[in-house]
Motif scaffolding. Structure first.
Motif, PDB file in Angstrom:
ATOM      1  N   THR A  50      36.747  51.799  36.171  1.00 35.95           N
ATOM      2  CA  THR A  50      37.655  50.759  36.650  1.00 35.95           C
ATOM      3  C   THR A  50      39.069  51.126  36.216  1.00 35.95           C
ATOM      4  OG1 THR A  50      37.489  49.395  34.652  1.00 35.95           O
ATOM      5  CG2 THR A  50      35.893  48.947  36.427  1.00 35.95           C
TER       6      THR A  50
ATOM      7  N   LEU B 230      37.834  52.170  40.553  1.00 33.67           N
ATOM      8  CA  LEU B 230      37.473  50.858  41.093  1.00 33.67           C
ATOM      9  C   LEU B 230      38.422  49.811  40.520  1.00 33.67           C
ATOM     10  CD1 LEU B 230      35.534  48.808  42.497  1.00 33.67           C
ATOM     11  CD2 LEU B 230      34.247  48.756  40.341  1.00 33.67           C
TER      12      LEU B 230
ATOM     13  N   GLY C  33      38.211  46.651  39.974  1.00 29.10           N
ATOM     14  CA  GLY C  33      37.142  45.657  39.959  1.00 29.10           C
ATOM     15  C   GLY C  33      37.727  44.264  39.782  1.00 29.10           C
ATOM     16  N   ASP C  34      36.995  43.270  40.287  1.00 30.65           N
ATOM     17  CA  ASP C  34      37.459  41.907  40.026  1.00 30.65           C
ATOM     18  C   ASP C  34      37.164  41.529  38.572  1.00 30.65           C
ATOM     19  OD1 ASP C  34      34.732  41.611  40.349  1.00 30.65           O
ATOM     20  OD2 ASP C  34      34.844  40.017  41.849  1.00 30.65           O
ATOM     21  N   SER C  35      36.584  42.469  37.818  1.00 31.49           N
ATOM     22  CA  SER C  35      36.485  42.323  36.363  1.00 31.49           C
ATOM     23  C   SER C  35      37.892  42.198  35.770  1.00 31.49           C
ATOM     24  CB  SER C  35      35.766  43.528  35.743  1.00 31.49           C
ATOM     25  OG  SER C  35      36.344  44.743  36.190  1.00 31.49           O
TER      26      SER C  35
ATOM     27  N   ASP D   8      37.825  45.790  44.908  1.00 29.69           N
ATOM     28  CA  ASP D   8      36.863  44.692  45.041  1.00 29.69           C
ATOM     29  C   ASP D   8      37.405  43.585  45.932  1.00 29.69           C
ATOM     30  OD1 ASP D   8      34.371  44.907  43.879  1.00 29.69           O
ATOM     31  OD2 ASP D   8      35.047  44.297  41.884  1.00 29.69           O
TER      32      ASP D   8
ATOM     33  N   LYS E 205      34.902  46.959  48.141  1.00 32.21           N
ATOM     34  CA  LYS E 205      33.550  46.698  47.624  1.00 32.21           C
ATOM     35  C   LYS E 205      33.288  45.205  47.713  1.00 32.21           C
ATOM     36  CE  LYS E 205      32.398  46.939  43.038  1.00 32.21           C
ATOM     37  NZ  LYS E 205      31.972  45.545  42.775  1.00 32.21           N
TER      38      LYS E 205
ATOM     39  N   HIS F  96      27.281  46.189  46.605  1.00 34.38           N
ATOM     40  CA  HIS F  96      27.042  45.941  45.167  1.00 34.38           C
ATOM     41  C   HIS F  96      25.819  45.035  45.059  1.00 34.38           C
ATOM     42  CE1 HIS F  96      29.151  44.729  41.094  1.00 34.38           C
ATOM     43  NE2 HIS F  96      27.837  44.790  40.965  1.00 34.38           N
TER      44      HIS F  96
ATOM     45  N   VAL G  37      26.931  50.110  44.559  1.00 34.22           N
ATOM     46  CA  VAL G  37      26.898  49.958  43.101  1.00 34.22           C
ATOM     47  C   VAL G  37      25.626  49.181  42.768  1.00 34.22           C
ATOM     48  CG1 VAL G  37      27.968  48.772  41.135  1.00 34.22           C
ATOM     49  CG2 VAL G  37      29.395  50.075  42.738  1.00 34.22           C
TER      50      VAL G  37
ATOM     51  N   GLU H 124      23.934  47.305  39.712  1.00 34.60           N
ATOM     52  CA  GLU H 124      24.307  46.813  38.370  1.00 34.60           C
ATOM     53  C   GLU H 124      23.155  46.047  37.724  1.00 34.60           C
ATOM     54  OE1 GLU H 124      28.029  44.670  38.108  1.00 34.60           O
ATOM     55  OE2 GLU H 124      27.669  44.134  36.010  1.00 34.60           O
TER      56      GLU H 124
ATOM     57  N   ILE I 127      25.591  50.971  36.997  1.00 29.14           N
ATOM     58  CA  ILE I 127      26.179  50.423  35.761  1.00 29.14           C
ATOM     59  C   ILE I 127      25.056  49.587  35.151  1.00 29.14           C
ATOM     60  CG2 ILE I 127      27.405  48.660  37.188  1.00 29.14           C
ATOM     61  CD1 ILE I 127      29.427  48.497  34.752  1.00 29.14           C
TER      62      ILE I 127
END
Ligand code: KIV
Length: 278
Positions: A22, A41, A43-45, A83, A113, A137, A180, A182, A203
């Motif tokens: 990420t 990525l 990511g929306d993390s 994302d 994604k 995902h 992905v 997870e 992941i």
């Protein structure tokens, strides 16, 4: 070498593992890109690690575009995947295509994604038809945290394992260029990887996937508090930062910083001219 949908596919075929991390900002993306990571990525993390939210749900399209554009400016060779945030594609196929388009046009991503299986195949198909590659995902999909009752591993029961396996086939059929996986059992991820023609990026899904992805704050040792079981800490960056910041505070307070070499000089004549004017 530029990483693209085709090079990632070639890596699956040759068995060369895909590396994805990420990234959320220009500086970090530039470092990762120069190290030769295959894919970045956004990511929306970022909701948690950059914005301090409890989960990914509050993240907006504007947040994603802002961070994707910064990463795109920093990366020259990595394949950039952005994302799609919660409620940017679930609401309708039109919203999905329109928001995916914004991540490409305004963010500079190469692919988007989105989370989910059969229920988002219409969206995947339409986005791909608009010439935008889609990474799917499956498994522990964080936008479903309220349905799962927390961030829990998925695919342990026969029913759920079959659902994830079937979803993997469906998202491939809908046109996804990668997926992905997870938080699912390693053996299930390996079975899916064998069955699919598109690359799987795991992941918390074991070493049988075609590639791996990690949140960089976790793998570089920046995260405080809970770190998921599947994370390996490859460096202790937090302690290096703490050391540097504490030294800065100490040396600023003592007057050791700034030193002569950190200052701009002025000639005595200019200073005396100033004195004369006062
Ligand atoms: O948002 C994210 O960082 C992700 C990865 C954990 C795969 O989706």
């Amino acid at each position: 070498m530029k990483n693209t949908v085709s090079t990632l596919m070639a890596q699956k075929q040759s068995g060369d593992k895909i590396t994805m991390l990420t990234a959320y900002d220009y500086t970090t993306a530039k470092i990762m890109d120069e190290c030769g990571v295959n894919a970045l990525l956004i990511g929306d993390s970022l909701g948690m690690v950059m914005l301090g939210y409890e989960n990914t749900l509050p993240v907006t399209m504007e947040d994603m575009i802002h961070h994707t554009a910064a990463v795109a400016r920093g990366a020259k060779n990595a394949f950039i995947v952005a994302d799609m945030p919660f409620m940017s594609y679930q609401t309708s196929v039109y919203d999905a295509v329109s928001n995916a388009g914004r991540l490409i046009k305004e963010g500079g991503a190469h692919a988007v994604k989105l989370e989910g299986g059969a229920e988002v195949c219409e969206q995947i198909h339409a986005i791909v038809n608009a010439s935008i590659p889609v990474v799917a995902h499956l498994g522990l999909t964080p936008q479903s945290v309220n349905v799962f009752g927390g961030c829990k591993g998925q695919g342990k029961s026969a029913e759920r394992a079959k659902q994830i396996f079937d979803d993997a086939l469906k998202i491939q059929e809908a046109g996804a260029c990668a997926v992905v996986l997870e938080g699912i059992p390693a053996k299930l991820a390996a079975r899916i990887t064998e069955k699919l023609t598109i690359p799987t990026i795991g992941i918390g899904a074991g070493s049988g996937c075609d590639g791996q992805v990690l949140v960089y704050q976790d793998m570089l040792g920046l995260t405080t508090g809970h770190v998921p079981k599947f994370v390996r800490q490859f460096a202790e960056v937090r302690s290096v930062m703490v050391q540097g910041i504490e030294s800065y505070i100490r040396e600023t307070k003592s007057g050791a910083f700034p030193a002569e070499e950190h200052t701009y000089s002025i000639s005595d004549e200019v200073l005396s001219a100033l004195d004369a004017e006062e």
